[in-house]
Design a protein around this motif. Structure first.
Motif, PDB file in Angstrom:
ATOM      1  N   ALA A  54       0.832  -1.199   0.000  1.00 48.17           N
ATOM      2  CA  ALA A  54       0.000   0.000   0.000  1.00 48.17           C
ATOM      3  C   ALA A  54       0.870   1.253   0.000  1.00 48.17           C
ATOM      4  N   SER A  55       0.435   2.279  -0.739  1.00 45.70           N
ATOM      5  CA  SER A  55       1.162   3.540  -0.800  1.00 45.70           C
ATOM      6  C   SER A  55       0.175   4.679  -0.991  1.00 45.70           C
ATOM      7  N   THR A  56       0.452   5.828  -0.386  1.00 46.31           N
ATOM      8  CA  THR A  56      -0.425   6.993  -0.494  1.00 46.31           C
ATOM      9  C   THR A  56       0.380   8.238  -0.831  1.00 46.31           C
ATOM     10  N   ASP A  57      -0.167   9.062  -1.725  1.00 48.30           N
ATOM     11  CA  ASP A  57       0.400  10.368  -2.052  1.00 48.30           C
ATOM     12  C   ASP A  57      -0.707  11.409  -2.011  1.00 48.30           C
ATOM     13  N   VAL A  58      -0.338  12.634  -1.699  1.00 43.41           N
ATOM     14  CA  VAL A  58      -1.265  13.758  -1.716  1.00 43.41           C
ATOM     15  C   VAL A  58      -0.761  14.790  -2.718  1.00 43.41           C
ATOM     16  N   LEU A  59      -1.645  15.275  -3.580  1.00 42.54           N
ATOM     17  CA  LEU A  59      -1.312  16.314  -4.556  1.00 42.54           C
ATOM     18  C   LEU A  59      -2.191  17.523  -4.287  1.00 42.54           C
ATOM     19  N   VAL A  60      -1.573  18.691  -4.173  1.00 43.27           N
ATOM     20  CA  VAL A  60      -2.269  19.923  -3.835  1.00 43.27           C
ATOM     21  C   VAL A  60      -2.182  20.890  -5.007  1.00 43.27           C
ATOM     22  N   GLU A  61      -3.330  21.459  -5.379  1.00 43.87           N
ATOM     23  CA  GLU A  61      -3.345  22.433  -6.462  1.00 43.87           C
ATOM     24  C   GLU A  61      -2.444  23.622  -6.116  1.00 43.87           C
ATOM     25  N   GLY A  62      -1.624  24.027  -7.073  1.00 49.04           N
ATOM     26  CA  GLY A  62      -0.700  25.124  -6.851  1.00 49.04           C
ATOM     27  C   GLY A  62       0.660  24.682  -6.346  1.00 49.04           C
ATOM     28  N   VAL A  63       0.732  23.440  -5.841  1.00 48.34           N
ATOM     29  CA  VAL A  63       2.004  22.878  -5.380  1.00 48.34           C
ATOM     30  C   VAL A  63       2.459  21.774  -6.327  1.00 48.34           C
ATOM     31  N   HIS A  64       1.564  20.818  -6.579  1.00 46.17           N
ATOM     32  CA  HIS A  64       1.901  19.684  -7.436  1.00 46.17           C
ATOM     33  C   HIS A  64       1.359  19.818  -8.853  1.00 46.17           C
ATOM     34  N   PHE A  65       0.382  20.656  -9.059  1.00 47.65           N
ATOM     35  CA  PHE A  65      -0.191  20.809 -10.390  1.00 47.65           C
ATOM     36  C   PHE A  65      -0.869  22.164 -10.524  1.00 47.65           C
ATOM     37  N   ARG A  66      -0.989  22.609 -11.769  1.00 52.86           N
ATOM     38  CA  ARG A  66      -1.673  23.853 -12.088  1.00 52.86           C
ATOM     39  C   ARG A  66      -2.541  23.618 -13.326  1.00 52.86           C
ATOM     40  N   PHE A  67      -3.778  24.065 -13.269  1.00 51.14           N
ATOM     41  CA  PHE A  67      -4.674  23.822 -14.388  1.00 51.14           C
ATOM     42  C   PHE A  67      -4.415  24.732 -15.578  1.00 51.14           C
ATOM     43  N   ASP A  68      -3.557  25.743 -15.424  1.00 50.06           N
ATOM     44  CA  ASP A  68      -3.150  26.497 -16.602  1.00 50.06           C
ATOM     45  C   ASP A  68      -1.995  25.807 -17.324  1.00 50.06           C
ATOM     46  N   TRP A  69      -1.433  24.789 -16.718  1.00 46.55           N
ATOM     47  CA  TRP A  69      -0.374  24.011 -17.347  1.00 46.55           C
ATOM     48  C   TRP A  69      -0.841  22.627 -17.773  1.00 46.55           C
ATOM     49  N   SER A  70      -1.795  22.063 -17.050  1.00 47.55           N
ATOM     50  CA  SER A  70      -2.279  20.709 -17.326  1.00 47.55           C
ATOM     51  C   SER A  70      -3.798  20.699 -17.262  1.00 47.55           C
ATOM     52  N   ASP A  71      -4.437  19.900 -18.112  1.00 42.12           N
ATOM     53  CA  ASP A  71      -5.884  19.787 -18.010  1.00 42.12           C
ATOM     54  C   ASP A  71      -6.235  18.746 -16.945  1.00 42.12           C
ATOM     55  N   PRO A  72      -7.493  18.694 -16.503  1.00 37.20           N
ATOM     56  CA  PRO A  72      -7.855  17.780 -15.406  1.00 37.20           C
ATOM     57  C   PRO A  72      -7.516  16.317 -15.678  1.00 37.20           C
ATOM     58  N   ALA A  73      -7.711  15.858 -16.909  1.00 32.17           N
ATOM     59  CA  ALA A  73      -7.400  14.462 -17.217  1.00 32.17           C
ATOM     60  C   ALA A  73      -5.913  14.171 -17.051  1.00 32.17           C
ATOM     61  N   GLN A  74      -5.066  15.107 -17.441  1.00 30.64           N
ATOM     62  CA  GLN A  74      -3.625  14.920 -17.272  1.00 30.64           C
ATOM     63  C   GLN A  74      -3.243  14.889 -15.801  1.00 30.64           C
ATOM     64  N   VAL A  75      -3.872  15.745 -15.001  1.00 33.63           N
ATOM     65  CA  VAL A  75      -3.611  15.744 -13.560  1.00 33.63           C
ATOM     66  C   VAL A  75      -4.061  14.420 -12.943  1.00 33.63           C
ATOM     67  N   GLY A  76      -5.213  13.921 -13.368  1.00 28.08           N
ATOM     68  CA  GLY A  76      -5.689  12.643 -12.846  1.00 28.08           C
ATOM     69  C   GLY A  76      -4.753  11.502 -13.177  1.00 28.08           C
ATOM     70  N   ARG A  77      -4.256  11.476 -14.408  1.00 24.74           N
ATOM     71  CA  ARG A  77      -3.305  10.436 -14.799  1.00 24.74           C
ATOM     72  C   ARG A  77      -2.037  10.510 -13.947  1.00 24.74           C
ATOM     73  N   LYS A  78      -1.539  11.734 -13.778  1.00 26.15           N
ATOM     74  CA  LYS A  78      -0.294  11.919 -13.031  1.00 26.15           C
ATOM     75  C   LYS A  78      -0.461  11.479 -11.580  1.00 26.15           C
ATOM     76  N   ALA A  79      -1.600  11.780 -10.977  1.00 25.95           N
ATOM     77  CA  ALA A  79      -1.835  11.417  -9.579  1.00 25.95           C
ATOM     78  C   ALA A  79      -1.795   9.912  -9.395  1.00 25.95           C
ATOM     79  N   VAL A  80      -2.418   9.187 -10.303  1.00 27.95           N
ATOM     80  CA  VAL A  80      -2.440   7.722 -10.202  1.00 27.95           C
ATOM     81  C   VAL A  80      -1.064   7.140 -10.514  1.00 27.95           C
TER      82      VAL A  80
END
Length: 324
Positions: A54-80
């Motif tokens: 088991a492993s857990t990660d947390v991604l926070v908007e503005g720290v790990h991703f920005r929606f002006d750089w990535s669309d939501p689907a890309q962020v979802g892929r990256k998180a998984v």
């Protein structure tokens, strides 16, 4: 009650928690490893080996991703991908993903639908299901992913098994995500393949089990930078590592980007994070499996830094650290 604006996108407040859950989970096809998916208090996933990784990660908007750089689907892929790579780094095969989402009430439902689509895209790439999760209100969008895996009879490959005399090898891209981030910071969106490496990394999940079967003595996911993460391996194993720069691949595409931006492509390769390549140690060069590249050796610790490049300390930061 806020006035309705004709044609305005729905927000999570409009749909409500349970309506949103239904919208995000209906119609998803679970793999055979999922015995019971979303809808109950907990999911049920097979664990034929009797052990669960088991492993857990947390991604926070503005720290790990920005929606002006990535669309939501890309962020979802990256998180998984970031979490499944951790499972693979233990020599395990991924089996399931759990998702926690927190966001402001004004978040558009299309954003969460895009995130979910991206998560499922990456989950299918690893042949796993998104089996459940939770939602809550928060000032910014926060994504928490828990990934599960099974060892299938293997011993887990930890960070603490490296020994002097082992060889160091890597599998996957290095430096591409850092180069893509540098491009985005300058306001550009191309080269597309470099930017894509930052937006949606694609780890080779089979590389971890393959390394375990080949006798890897220690292994980890390269998430914060190769040199920084090798420092964790050295600390856990009580060893030192020397990376040979002539063996570390610097792709021509990274050289081209660095030339255009005034960057250092080798610095990206050695210290850039979020590619989610794997680094592992093996007892001898012949044990390094296909798809892995030898880049250094494991030595006895001395009085200097545990991680060196060509026998010398690396100047400057070796990777990402929160709060620094």
């Amino acid at each position: 009650m806020r006035p309705e604006i004709p044609g305005a996108p729905e927000t999570v407040a409009d749909v409500g928690e349970f309506g949103l859950i239904r919208r995000l989970t209906e119609g998803r096809v679970q793999p055979a490893a999922t015995l019971l998916g979303p809808g109950d208090d907990a999911a049920v996933v097979t664990a034929a080996d009797g052990r669960v990784v088991a492993s857990t990660d947390v991604l926070v908007e503005g720290v790990h991703f920005r929606f002006d750089w990535s669309d939501p689907a890309q962020v979802g892929r990256k998180a998984v991908a970031a979490n499944l790579a951790d499972v693979a780094a233990m020599g395990a095969v991924p089996t399931a993903v759990l998702v926690g989402l927190a966001c402001p009430a004004t978040t558009k439902t299309t954003v969460l639908e895009g995130l979910t689509d991206g998560m499922w895209t990456e989950a299918r790439r690893a042949s796993v299901g998104v089996v459940g999760g939770d939602m809550a209100t928060a000032p910014v969008l926060v994504i928490s992913i828990t990934a599960l895996g099974e060892l299938r009879g293997r011993a887990p490959v930890t960070r603490s098994g490296a020994r002097p005399g082992d060889v160091l090898a890597v599998s996957g891209k290095l430096g591409w995500s850092a180069a893509g981030l540098a491009v985005l910071k300058r306001g550009f969106r191309s080269p597309v393949n470099v930017v894509a490496a930052h937006r949606s990394p694609e780890p080779d999940y089979a590389a971890g089990p393959r390394a375990a079967d080949a006798g890897a003595t220690a292994m980890l996911d390269v998430s914060d930078g190769l040199l920084a993460d090798l420092g964790h391996l050295c600390a856990a194993s009580g060893v030192a590592v020397d990376v040979r720069s002539d063996l570390v691949e610097v792709h021509q595409r990274l050289i081209d980007v660095a030339s255009a931006l005034g960057g250092d492509p080798r610095h990206w390769v050695l210290t850039g994070g979020e590619d989610h390549a794997l680094a592992a140690t093996f007892p001898d060069p012949d044990a390094v499996p296909d798809g892995w590249r030898t880049i250094g050796t494991v030595t006895r610790p001395g009085t200097g830094p545990a991680v060196t490049v060509d026998g010398r300390p690396y100047p400057g930061a070796t990777g990402w650290q929160h709060w620094r």
